[in-house]
Motif scaffolding. Structure first.
Motif, mmCIF file in Angstrom:
data_model
loop_
_atom_site.group_PDB
_atom_site.id
_atom_site.type_symbol
_atom_site.label_atom_id
_atom_site.label_comp_id
_atom_site.label_asym_id
_atom_site.label_seq_id
_atom_site.Cartn_x
_atom_site.Cartn_y
_atom_site.Cartn_z
ATOM 1 N N THR A 425 0.837 -1.197 0.000
ATOM 2 C CA THR A 425 0.000 0.000 0.000
ATOM 3 C C THR A 425 0.875 1.251 0.000
ATOM 4 O OG1 THR A 425 -0.099 0.159 2.405
ATOM 5 C CG2 THR A 425 -1.811 -1.168 1.308
ATOM 6 N N LEU A 426 0.263 2.367 -0.320
ATOM 7 C CA LEU A 426 0.957 3.649 -0.260
ATOM 8 C C LEU A 426 1.479 3.890 1.148
ATOM 9 C CD1 LEU A 426 0.971 5.372 -2.861
ATOM 10 C CD2 LEU A 426 -0.542 6.986 -1.715
ATOM 11 N N ARG A 427 0.690 3.470 2.138
ATOM 12 C CA ARG A 427 1.073 3.665 3.538
ATOM 13 C C ARG A 427 2.373 2.941 3.856
ATOM 14 N NH1 ARG A 427 -3.260 1.834 5.593
ATOM 15 N NH2 ARG A 427 -4.311 3.827 5.986
ATOM 16 N N THR A 428 2.458 1.704 3.409
ATOM 17 C CA THR A 428 3.665 0.915 3.671
ATOM 18 C C THR A 428 4.870 1.478 2.936
ATOM 19 O OG1 THR A 428 2.318 -1.061 4.001
ATOM 20 C CG2 THR A 428 4.656 -1.404 3.555
ATOM 21 N N ALA A 429 4.664 1.870 1.685
ATOM 22 C CA ALA A 429 5.772 2.419 0.897
ATOM 23 C C ALA A 429 6.335 3.675 1.553
ATOM 24 C CB ALA A 429 5.290 2.737 -0.518
ATOM 25 N N PHE A 430 5.455 4.501 2.108
ATOM 26 C CA PHE A 430 5.921 5.723 2.781
ATOM 27 C C PHE A 430 6.603 5.376 4.094
ATOM 28 C CE2 PHE A 430 5.486 9.441 5.510
ATOM 29 C CZ PHE A 430 5.850 10.475 4.667
ATOM 30 N N ALA A 431 6.019 4.459 4.844
ATOM 31 C CA ALA A 431 6.571 4.111 6.153
ATOM 32 C C ALA A 431 8.001 3.597 6.045
ATOM 33 C CB ALA A 431 5.694 3.063 6.832
ATOM 34 N N TYR A 432 8.274 2.827 4.986
ATOM 35 C CA TYR A 432 9.608 2.260 4.831
ATOM 36 C C TYR A 432 10.427 2.981 3.768
ATOM 37 C CZ TYR A 432 7.796 -1.231 7.920
ATOM 38 O OH TYR A 432 7.247 -1.839 9.023
ATOM 39 N N SER A 433 9.954 4.157 3.366
ATOM 40 C CA SER A 433 10.709 5.046 2.500
ATOM 41 C C SER A 433 11.216 4.341 1.243
ATOM 42 C CB SER A 433 11.891 5.649 3.284
ATOM 43 O OG SER A 433 12.315 6.857 2.708
ATOM 44 N N ASP A 533 -1.699 10.520 8.258
ATOM 45 C CA ASP A 533 -1.805 9.068 8.393
ATOM 46 C C ASP A 533 -0.471 8.406 8.029
ATOM 47 O OD1 ASP A 533 -2.224 6.321 7.828
ATOM 48 O OD2 ASP A 533 -4.316 6.660 7.319
ATOM 49 N N LEU A 534 0.088 8.812 6.900
ATOM 50 C CA LEU A 534 1.358 8.227 6.455
ATOM 51 C C LEU A 534 2.499 8.571 7.404
ATOM 52 C CD1 LEU A 534 1.170 8.911 2.602
ATOM 53 C CD2 LEU A 534 0.326 6.949 3.890
ATOM 54 N N LEU A 535 2.542 9.807 7.851
ATOM 55 C CA LEU A 535 3.612 10.234 8.762
ATOM 56 C C LEU A 535 3.529 9.498 10.092
ATOM 57 C CD1 LEU A 535 3.448 14.076 8.061
ATOM 58 C CD2 LEU A 535 5.372 12.595 7.493
ATOM 59 N N GLN A 536 2.319 9.263 10.579
ATOM 60 C CA GLN A 536 2.161 8.545 11.835
ATOM 61 C C GLN A 536 2.616 7.095 11.685
ATOM 62 O OE1 GLN A 536 -1.872 8.337 13.258
ATOM 63 N NE2 GLN A 536 -1.259 7.897 15.365
ATOM 64 N N THR A 537 2.319 6.497 10.562
ATOM 65 C CA THR A 537 2.741 5.122 10.312
ATOM 66 C C THR A 537 4.258 5.015 10.239
ATOM 67 O OG1 THR A 537 0.705 4.758 9.072
ATOM 68 C CG2 THR A 537 2.448 3.134 8.788
ATOM 69 N N ALA A 538 4.908 6.014 9.653
ATOM 70 C CA ALA A 538 6.374 5.992 9.538
ATOM 71 C C ALA A 538 7.036 5.945 10.905
ATOM 72 C CB ALA A 538 6.847 7.211 8.758
ATOM 73 N N VAL A 539 6.407 6.549 11.904
ATOM 74 C CA VAL A 539 6.966 6.531 13.260
ATOM 75 C C VAL A 539 6.526 5.273 14.005
ATOM 76 C CG1 VAL A 539 7.045 7.724 15.481
ATOM 77 C CG2 VAL A 539 7.087 9.039 13.348
ATOM 78 N N ALA A 540 5.284 4.851 13.795
ATOM 79 C CA ALA A 540 4.763 3.702 14.523
ATOM 80 C C ALA A 540 5.422 2.394 14.093
ATOM 81 C CB ALA A 540 3.250 3.607 14.326
ATOM 82 N N THR A 541 5.672 2.224 12.782
ATOM 83 C CA THR A 541 6.180 0.940 12.298
ATOM 84 C C THR A 541 7.341 1.061 11.327
ATOM 85 O OG1 THR A 541 4.706 0.884 10.364
ATOM 86 C CG2 THR A 541 3.814 0.039 12.429
ATOM 87 N N VAL A 553 2.952 10.491 17.527
ATOM 88 C CA VAL A 553 3.972 11.274 16.810
ATOM 89 C C VAL A 553 3.829 10.978 15.323
ATOM 90 C CG1 VAL A 553 6.440 11.655 16.411
ATOM 91 C CG2 VAL A 553 5.608 11.262 18.731
ATOM 92 N N ALA A 554 3.914 11.996 14.507
ATOM 93 C CA ALA A 554 3.944 11.845 13.051
ATOM 94 C C ALA A 554 5.233 12.473 12.543
ATOM 95 C CB ALA A 554 2.733 12.532 12.411
ATOM 96 N N GLY A 555 5.929 11.793 11.659
ATOM 97 C CA GLY A 555 7.196 12.355 11.201
ATOM 98 C C GLY A 555 7.800 11.576 10.061
ATOM 99 N N LYS A 556 8.950 12.064 9.612
ATOM 100 C CA LYS A 556 9.640 11.437 8.473
ATOM 101 C C LYS A 556 11.140 11.595 8.637
ATOM 102 C CE LYS A 556 9.824 9.346 4.474
ATOM 103 N NZ LYS A 556 11.156 8.808 4.818
ATOM 104 N N THR A 557 11.849 10.517 8.309
ATOM 105 C CA THR A 557 13.303 10.548 8.304
ATOM 106 C C THR A 557 13.811 11.019 6.950
ATOM 107 O OG1 THR A 557 13.294 8.247 7.631
ATOM 108 C CG2 THR A 557 13.501 8.684 9.982
ATOM 109 N N GLY A 558 15.068 11.365 6.904
ATOM 110 C CA GLY A 558 15.713 11.731 5.651
ATOM 111 C C GLY A 558 17.202 11.460 5.747
ATOM 112 N N GLY A 566 21.626 13.799 7.779
ATOM 113 C CA GLY A 566 20.600 13.023 8.450
ATOM 114 C C GLY A 566 19.524 13.953 8.977
ATOM 115 N N TRP A 567 18.265 13.614 8.725
ATOM 116 C CA TRP A 567 17.140 14.470 9.118
ATOM 117 C C TRP A 567 16.093 13.655 9.872
ATOM 118 C CZ3 TRP A 567 16.327 19.666 7.219
ATOM 119 C CH2 TRP A 567 17.239 20.100 6.260
ATOM 120 N N PHE A 568 15.404 14.347 10.773
ATOM 121 C CA PHE A 568 14.112 13.878 11.245
ATOM 122 C C PHE A 568 13.234 15.102 11.488
ATOM 123 C CE2 PHE A 568 10.622 12.556 13.787
ATOM 124 C CZ PHE A 568 10.293 11.331 13.235
ATOM 125 N N LEU A 569 12.041 15.063 10.902
ATOM 126 C CA LEU A 569 11.081 16.143 11.085
ATOM 127 C C LEU A 569 9.742 15.539 11.460
ATOM 128 C CD1 LEU A 569 12.670 16.906 8.010
ATOM 129 C CD2 LEU A 569 12.040 19.104 9.016
#
Length: 735
Positions: A425-433, A533-541, A553-558, A566-569
């Motif tokens: 899913t789009l959610r999974t693809a975003f969560a695992y970048s 939704d996607l940002l929260q999933t990236a932190v949760a899983t 928490v909702a966020g994204k690594t970089g 290295g980023w986290f927002l």
């Protein structure tokens, strides 16, 4: 006949004379008449102007205080800076040393200042016509370049400006400066003027006068100043910030060399003395510690020029900074940044108020603000804009996409694992970048649409539309990226970072009050809900698990290629924080990924920042518009790749997922656990982890305690551990 010919000849001559502009016989040519008139008018106007200047100078002489009164008058402006709770945490203003008479001032200091600032000081009446002519010639030569008229101000003019006027550059101020300089020369002797100048001129670092400067930079009185030290101090007047030895030692030494050369040219020292002087060996006084809040004040205070009219009265500036958050930010950066690496952090409240700002690991060592000035690649943090563009174009977070090899205009992105995992899913693809999915989305919605989304959310630096831009190849500022994430937290409403809320005079007179700003709607709320939704999933899983703090928490690594950045927002409970780490020279840093040190620094800071704030669940309910409610043909997505390929997070660590336990479809045989091909993605587990599907009741997976006490926080189900086969070193291109 003869008489007629004479008359005709006379007529021709007269006609020719009129045509050539000649005057009747006995009268001068017209141009001479006009020249005489212009000269008379010019002399008349010059006489009137001279009388006017004389009157103005005479009036100014009467109003100028006495020498003793000028010695006592302060210079510079005092500014008291208040934190959000009203506490005064910093005072900026004049720093004075002991008043030194000209007899106490070393001759080398006097000679250095006169040689570099006004060599004809002893000979002009306050305004130097020679210097003005030279400056005018330079201005004509450089016309059209936008450069100001420089090099014409005498020491007396500078003194007049420092004591009586502002630094604004207008012709009116320049004329007043000249009048005051003539008045000062009329009222005081050259020695008195030089003494006033040496004790009142600004040398940077809040220091006024040579004694304050000497104590500030060298740790001793100016009475003990050497030739080398005098050259360094004299070089500061032109640009105190640029040539400060504590800010840029090389620039200060280069300027000191120029001063020594000028002194030789002026004949006040010999070439041998200049050669023996060694500015590079000057011992600078040890810097006193200055807290990290100076990064914030260095960013906020220059904005006063746009908020209030320039003046010299003392000011109280009320700011947004939270001192408790600032201390937590400092501690989180210093505790987590790798050795030899710089770090930056920006924390914004809901409306853009800056609550904390870190521009580097040590303000004293380097006052360069990496949070507001540095331009660095954001890596996968840029996927925020890619996925928002996809959501806006019609994608849903549960839509299925395929992680597979892809080539776009000759560019083939790689995943950090080096493998492909098929349908997800789009959610999974975003969560695992997943890079390939981001590339396909960017190609589908259009790279210009992604660039437009970034522009909407406040990215002002250049953005290209090459395919690789989806992985964060454009350079950005940390504060701009943080503001973009803050706009998502505000449900798609723009956020403009600000640091000043109010400015008053010392006696309480209001000069500025920040008006309430409602912001602009950047995307529809269903787009903001989807990306949250996607940002929260990236932190949760997903890749941002290290940023968990026990509440939503909702966020994204970089992470950029070769681990250069290295980023986290992310955001939680109304606070949005951006963390960046990397080297100033952009060299690779082993082990620097967004999901490691930056995410840990984010978590350490946020635990303190939101400790007294209520727990808030995210609004991720997507209310789609009517045009998206129709069923779509999902044949576009294609079939998943058989066998999967195994996922790793952007830190190169294997993602431990349970085997696919879904029942077989149709006549297909039951799925067998893979042998050596790595784990198969289990979409059911992802949905259970994020609370979108209740855990099985048959005990297939043991239940774990809730991750947080938040009302709407999903319970986490711990899956069986699956060991992945050995993997090649992780690639972090674009993540």
């Amino acid at each position: 006949m003869r008489r007629e010919r004479q008359q005709a000849s006379s007529g021709k001559s007269s006609s020719a004379g009129k045509g050539s502009g000649a005057s009747p016989k006995g009268e001068p040519p017209r141009w001479r008449v006009w020249m005489r008139r212009l000269i008379r008018w010019g002399l008349g106007l010059a006489l009137v102007g001279a009388v006017a200047v004389a009157v103005a100078v005479g009036i100014a002489v009467q109003r100028i205080p006495s020498f003793e009164e000028l010695k006592k008058s302060p210079a510079g402006q005092t500014i008291r800076i208040h934190a959000a709770d009203g506490t005064v945490f910093l005072s900026l203003g004049p720093n004075y040393g002991r008043w030194l008479t000209l007899r106490e001032t070393p001759q080398v200091m006097q000679d250095a200042m006169v040689a570099v600032e006004d060599r004809r000081f002893r000979y002009h009446p306050g305004v130097d016509p020679v210097g003005m002519a030279r400056a005018a010639a330079v201005a004509v030569k450089n016309r059209g370049s936008g450069r100001r008229l420089q090099g014409a101000s005498t020491i007396t003019q500078q003194l007049a400006r420092n004591i009586f006027l502002s630094n604004s550059y207008t012709w009116t101020r320049k004329m007043r400066e000249m009048v005051l300089a003539l008045a000062l020369e009329w009222k005081f002797s050259k020695d008195e003027l030089l003494e006033l100048y040496l004790n009142k001129v600004y040398f940077g670092g809040g220091s006024y006068g040579i004694d304050a400067a000497s104590r500030r930079f060298f740790g001793h009185s100016a009475t003990e100043m050497s030739l080398s030290e005098a050259a360094v101090v004299a070089g500061l007047v032109k640009a105190p910030s640029r040539y400060s030895p504590t800010a840029d030692a090389q620039a200060a030494l280069g300027r000191a060399g120029v001063v020594l050369s000028v002194m030789v040219d002026a004949g006040v020292i010999t070439q041998a003395q200049a050669d023996s002087a060694e500015p590079a060996n000057v011992q600078l006084a040890a810097e006193t510690g200055q807290n990290s809040a100076r990064y914030f004040t260095d960013w906020a205070l220059p904005q006063l020029d746009m908020l209030i009219d320039e003046g010299s009265e003392a000011l109280d500036v009320y700011t947004t900074i939270d001192l408790g958050m600032q201390r937590a930010a400092t501690a989180s950066i210093q505790a987590n940044v790798p050795k030899g690496v710089q770090g930056a952090l920006v924390a914004l409240d809901r409306d853009g108020a800056v609550r904390a700002m870190i521009g580097g690991t040590d303000y004293v060592t380097s006052n360069y603000n990496r949070a507001t000035q540095a331009l660095r690649q954001p890596g996968s943090a840029w996927k925020l804009f890619v996925y928002m563009a996809a959501l806006e174009s019609g994608y849903k977070v549960d839509d299925e996409v395929v992680d597979e090899p892809v080539t776009i205009n000759g560019w083939s992105p790689r995943n950090s694992s080096g493998r492909f995992s098929g349908a997800m899913t789009l959610r999974t693809a975003f969560a695992y970048s997943v890079n390939t999915v981001a590339a396909k989305l960017g190609d589908e919605v259009g790279f210009s649409a992604v660039a437009n989304m970034a522009r909407r959310f406040g990215i002002t630096t250049p953005v290209n539309t090459h395919p690789s831009m989806v992985l964060g190849s454009a350079e950005v500022r940390a504060i701009d990226m943080t503001a973009a994430f803050a706009a998502v937290a505000r449900k798609g409403v723009s956020v403009q970072p600000y640091g000043i809320t109010k400015v008053t005079t010392a006696d309480g007179r209001l000069l500025y009050q920040r008006p309430a700003e409602r912001g602009q709607v950047l995307v529809d709320n269903w787009v903001a809900a989807g990306i949250t939704d996607l940002l929260q999933t990236a932190v949760a899983t997903g890749t941002g698990k290290a940023a968990q703090i026990g509440r939503p928490v909702a966020g994204k690594t970089g992470t950029t290629s070769s681990n250069k950045d290295g980023w986290f927002l992310g955001f939680s409970s109304g606070i949005t924080t951006g963390v960046w780490m990397g080297r100033d020279d952009a060299k690779p840093v082993g082990g620097l990924q967004g999901g490691r040190a930056p995410a840990k620094a984010f978590a350490d800071f946020m635990r303190v920042a939101v400790a007294r704030r209520p727990v808030e669940a995210f609004d991720t309910e997507v209310k789609l518009p009517e045009w998206q409610l129709e069923e779509e043909d999902d044949a576009y997505f294609g079939a998943p790749e058989e066998g999967g390929g195994g996922l790793t997070d952007e830190n190169g660590m294997p993602i431990e997922l349970p085997y696919d336990s879904r029942p077989p479809q149709g006549d297909a045989p039951p799925a067998a656990p893979p042998q050596d091909d790595g784990p198969v993605l289990n979409q059911q587990w992802i949905e259970e982890q994020t609370g979108r599907r209740p855990p099985p009741e048959n005990g297939a997976a043991p239940k774990a305690p809730p991750q947080t006490k938040a009302p709407a926080q999903p319970k986490v189900v711990v899956p069986p551990v699956v060991k992945a086969p050995p993997r090649e070193p992780a690639r972090t291109d674009g993540n």
